[in-house]
Design a protein around this motif. Structure first.
Motif, PDB file in Angstrom:
ATOM      1  N   ASN A   1       0.866  -1.181   0.000  1.00  0.00           N
ATOM      2  CA  ASN A   1       0.000   0.000   0.000  1.00  0.00           C
ATOM      3  C   ASN A   1       0.899   1.225   0.000  1.00  0.00           C
ATOM      4  OD1 ASN A   1      -1.437   2.318   1.310  1.00  0.00           O
ATOM      5  ND2 ASN A   1      -3.153   0.876   1.317  1.00  0.00           N
ATOM      6  N   VAL A   2       0.742   2.100  -0.984  1.00  0.00           N
ATOM      7  CA  VAL A   2       1.692   3.189  -1.170  1.00  0.00           C
ATOM      8  C   VAL A   2       1.718   4.148   0.013  1.00  0.00           C
ATOM      9  CG1 VAL A   2       0.111   4.743  -2.405  1.00  0.00           C
ATOM     10  CG2 VAL A   2       2.579   4.827  -2.868  1.00  0.00           C
ATOM     11  N   VAL A   3       0.587   4.366   0.663  1.00  0.00           N
ATOM     12  CA  VAL A   3       0.562   5.270   1.811  1.00  0.00           C
ATOM     13  C   VAL A   3       1.383   4.680   2.954  1.00  0.00           C
ATOM     14  CG1 VAL A   3      -0.897   6.441   3.496  1.00  0.00           C
ATOM     15  CG2 VAL A   3      -1.687   6.192   1.132  1.00  0.00           C
ATOM     16  N   LEU A   4       1.171   3.413   3.230  1.00  0.00           N
ATOM     17  CA  LEU A   4       1.900   2.763   4.324  1.00  0.00           C
ATOM     18  C   LEU A   4       3.382   2.624   3.990  1.00  0.00           C
ATOM     19  CD1 LEU A   4      -0.712  -0.016   5.183  1.00  0.00           C
ATOM     20  CD2 LEU A   4      -0.386   2.195   6.321  1.00  0.00           C
ATOM     21  N   MET A   5       3.689   2.356   2.731  1.00  0.00           N
ATOM     22  CA  MET A   5       5.092   2.265   2.322  1.00  0.00           C
ATOM     23  C   MET A   5       5.788   3.606   2.496  1.00  0.00           C
ATOM     24  SD  MET A   5       4.384  -0.110  -1.035  1.00  0.00           S
ATOM     25  CE  MET A   5       6.059  -0.480  -1.577  1.00  0.00           C
ATOM     26  N   HIS A   6       5.118   4.681   2.115  1.00  0.00           N
ATOM     27  CA  HIS A   6       5.686   6.022   2.290  1.00  0.00           C
ATOM     28  C   HIS A   6       5.846   6.349   3.769  1.00  0.00           C
ATOM     29  CE1 HIS A   6       5.616  10.416   2.736  1.00  0.00           C
ATOM     30  NE2 HIS A   6       6.229  10.443   1.567  1.00  0.00           N
ATOM     31  N   GLN A   7       4.847   6.020   4.567  1.00  0.00           N
ATOM     32  CA  GLN A   7       4.920   6.297   6.000  1.00  0.00           C
ATOM     33  C   GLN A   7       6.097   5.565   6.641  1.00  0.00           C
ATOM     34  OE1 GLN A   7       1.739   4.725   8.424  1.00  0.00           O
ATOM     35  NE2 GLN A   7       1.859   6.436   9.871  1.00  0.00           N
ATOM     36  N   HIS A   8       6.291   4.311   6.252  1.00  0.00           N
ATOM     37  CA  HIS A   8       7.415   3.547   6.801  1.00  0.00           C
ATOM     38  C   HIS A   8       8.742   4.137   6.353  1.00  0.00           C
ATOM     39  CE1 HIS A   8       9.684   0.047   8.195  1.00  0.00           C
ATOM     40  NE2 HIS A   8      10.342   0.119   7.041  1.00  0.00           N
ATOM     41  N   GLU A   9       8.848   4.498   5.078  1.00  0.00           N
ATOM     42  CA  GLU A   9      10.107   4.997   4.530  1.00  0.00           C
ATOM     43  C   GLU A   9      10.488   6.348   5.108  1.00  0.00           C
ATOM     44  OE1 GLU A   9      11.534   6.185   0.058  1.00  0.00           O
ATOM     45  OE2 GLU A   9      10.734   4.156   0.332  1.00  0.00           O
ATOM     46  N   HIS A  10       9.494   7.202   5.382  1.00  0.00           N
ATOM     47  CA  HIS A  10       9.776   8.579   5.804  1.00  0.00           C
ATOM     48  C   HIS A  10       9.466   8.836   7.278  1.00  0.00           C
ATOM     49  CE1 HIS A  10      10.646  10.126   1.741  1.00  0.00           C
ATOM     50  NE2 HIS A  10       9.756   9.233   1.343  1.00  0.00           N
ATOM     51  N   ALA A  11       8.951   7.832   7.981  1.00  0.00           N
ATOM     52  CA  ALA A  11       8.672   7.963   9.418  1.00  0.00           C
ATOM     53  C   ALA A  11       7.829   9.196   9.713  1.00  0.00           C
ATOM     54  CB  ALA A  11       9.979   8.001  10.208  1.00  0.00           C
ATOM     55  N   CYS A  12       6.730   9.334   8.992  1.00  0.00           N
ATOM     56  CA  CYS A  12       5.852  10.489   9.182  1.00  0.00           C
ATOM     57  C   CYS A  12       4.449  10.010   9.553  1.00  0.00           C
ATOM     58  CB  CYS A  12       5.820  11.353   7.927  1.00  0.00           C
ATOM     59  SG  CYS A  12       5.309  10.479   6.436  1.00  0.00           S
TER      60      CYS A  12
END
Length: 343
Positions: free
Chosen positions: A246-257
Motif C-alpha cells: 500500500n503506497v501510503v503505508l510504504m511512504h509512512q514507513h520509509e519517511h517515518a511520518c
C-alpha cells in the motif's frame, strides 16, 4: 476538520456515470451464480458484489456507450476478475516462491485457453471466462477477433504474473516506492479492461499506434493513478501492523511520518503524474493526427481513470471511509499550443 489532501484530475477527463448502468449489479450476481463463480470470503459473493457495485463501476468507466450489453459485460467481467484476484491475493502469500511461479504459469495457460484441464484453483472460473470472451467477440467486427483476444490474454497474463510473483514480496518486507511504481500498474486488475474500451467506444487501435511506447505509458500511468487512490481507500484493510503493498503505508514507513502527511505526499505524487500523463498524451496525439480511433481511445482511458476515482467515492466498500481521508477535485487544464481537446 483540517483540509484533506486533494487528488486532482483535469475536468475534461470526467463524465457522469452512464445512465444505462443502473440495476446491472444484481444481474451480474445472478450471472456469477449461473457460471459457478466460487464464493467470496468473508461475507459471500453477493455481499462482496453489492459492496463494490460492479454495475456502477461499469457505468463510470464507460460513460458514453449506448450499449447496455457492453455495460453488462463489463459489470460481469468486473465481478469475475475481482473474485479471481481476491482469491489469488489470499493464496499468494501462503505459497513458496516456486509454487507462485508454477501457479502463474498455470494461469497463463488458462488465459490463453482454456482448452483442457486447468489448475484446481482456476476450475471455478472457466465457464465465466469463456462466456465473457464469447460475448465480447459478438460485439466486434470479426476482423478484430484475434488481435483483441491476444491483447486481452496479454493483459491478464501480465497482471496475474506480477500479482503472484512480485506483489507478495511487499507483504514480506517493506519495499521502496520505486518497487511500488513498477508493480502497481499491474496489480489492480484494470489493464484487462482496456480492450473493452475499444468495443465500448468503437476505437480499435491501428497496429502502428500500439507500437508507440507512449500509448503503453498512458495505460500504465492510468492504472498507477488508480492504484494510489485505491490505496487510500483501502487503508483500513491494509494497515495491520506489518509490511503491505500500500503506497501510503510504504511512504509512512520509509519517511517515518504521520498517516495524514503520507496521504498528502501521495496526493502530490498522484497530481504530478497526472500532469506528466497529460504531456505524454499531447505528444502521442500530435504524432497520430488524423487517426480518430486513437483520439477516442485516449479519451476512453481518461474517462476510465476519473471514472474509477468517482466510483470509489460512491462504492459502499470504499466511499464512507475514503471521504474522511481525501478529496477528489477537477484539476486545471494543461494548455499547450496545438494540444488536442481530448487531453
Amino acid at each position: 476538520m483540517p483540509d484533506l489532501p486533494v487528488f486532482r484530475y483535469p475536468h475534461s477527463w470526467g463524465a457522469p456515470r452512464n445512465h444505462l448502468s443502473h440495476a446491472l449489479t444484481d444481474v451480474s450476481l445472478r450471472w456469477g451464480d449461473r457460471v459457478g463463480l466460487p464464493d467470496a470470503p468473508p461475507h459471500g459473493l453477493h455481499a462482496m458484489g453489492r459492496g463494490l457495485n460492479m454495475g456502477a463501476y461499469a457505468g463510470w468507466i464507460h460513460p458514453l456507450t449506448s450499449s447496455v450489453q457492453l455495460l453488462q459485460l463489463s459489470s460481469d467481467f468486473a465481478l469475475w476478475i475481482t473474485v479471481l484476484d481476491d482469491a489469488l491475493e489470499r493464496l499468494g502469500p501462503t505459497l513458496k516462491e516456486r509454487e507462485r511461479v508454477e501457479l502463474a504459469d498455470a494461469c497463463a495457460e488458462f488465459f490463453d485457453g482454456p482448452t483442457g484441464s486447468v489448475h484446481p484453483v482456476l476450475a471455478g472460473y472457466v465457464t465465466g471466462y469463456q462466456d465473457v470472451k464469447a460475448r465480447a467477440r459478438d460485439m466486434m467486427p470479426s476482423s478484430r477477433h484475434d488481435l483483441w483476444q491476444d491483447r486481452l490474454h496479454y493483459e491478464l497474463k501480465a497482471c496475474n504474473r506480477v500479482s503472484l510473483t512480485e506483489e507478495p514480496l511487499a507483504a514480506e518486507q517493506w519495499m521502496g516506492l520505486d518497487f511500488y511504481a513498477n508493480i502497481r500498474p499491474f496489480t489492480p486488475g484494470v489493464l484487462p479492461f482496456m480492450p473493452l474500451l475499444e468495443i465500448a467506444d468503437d476505437c480499435f487501435i491501428p497496429q502502428a499506434a500500439w507500437e508507440d511506447p507512449r500509448l503503453r505509458r498512458l495505460e500504465e500511468n492510468a492504472c498507477l493513478l488508480f492504484g494510489m487512490f485505491n490505496d487510500v481507500a483501502s487503508l483500513e484493510k491494509d494497515d495491520i501492523g506489518r509490511p503491505a503493498p500500500n503506497v501510503v503505508l510504504m511512504h509512512q514507513h520509509e519517511h517515518a511520518c504521520t498517516l495524514p502527511d503520507s496521504i498528502e505526499a501521495i496526493a502530490q505524487w498522484h497530481n504530478t503524474l497526472v500532469r506528466e500523463t497529460q504531456r505524454c498524451t499531447a505528444e502521442l496525439l500530435a504524432d497520430h493526427r488524423g487517426q480518430p480511433a486513437v483520439e477516442r481511445y485516449v479519451h476512453s482511458v481518461q474517462h476510465l481513470v476519473a471514472g474509477i476515482a468517482n466510483w470509489h467515492l460512491h462504492a459502499p466498500r470504499y466511499g464512507p471511509l475514503l471521504r474522511t481521508r481525501a478529496t477528489l477535485l477537477p484539476a486545471p487544464e494543461l494548455r499547450n499550443p496545438g494540444q488536442s481537446s481530448l487531453t
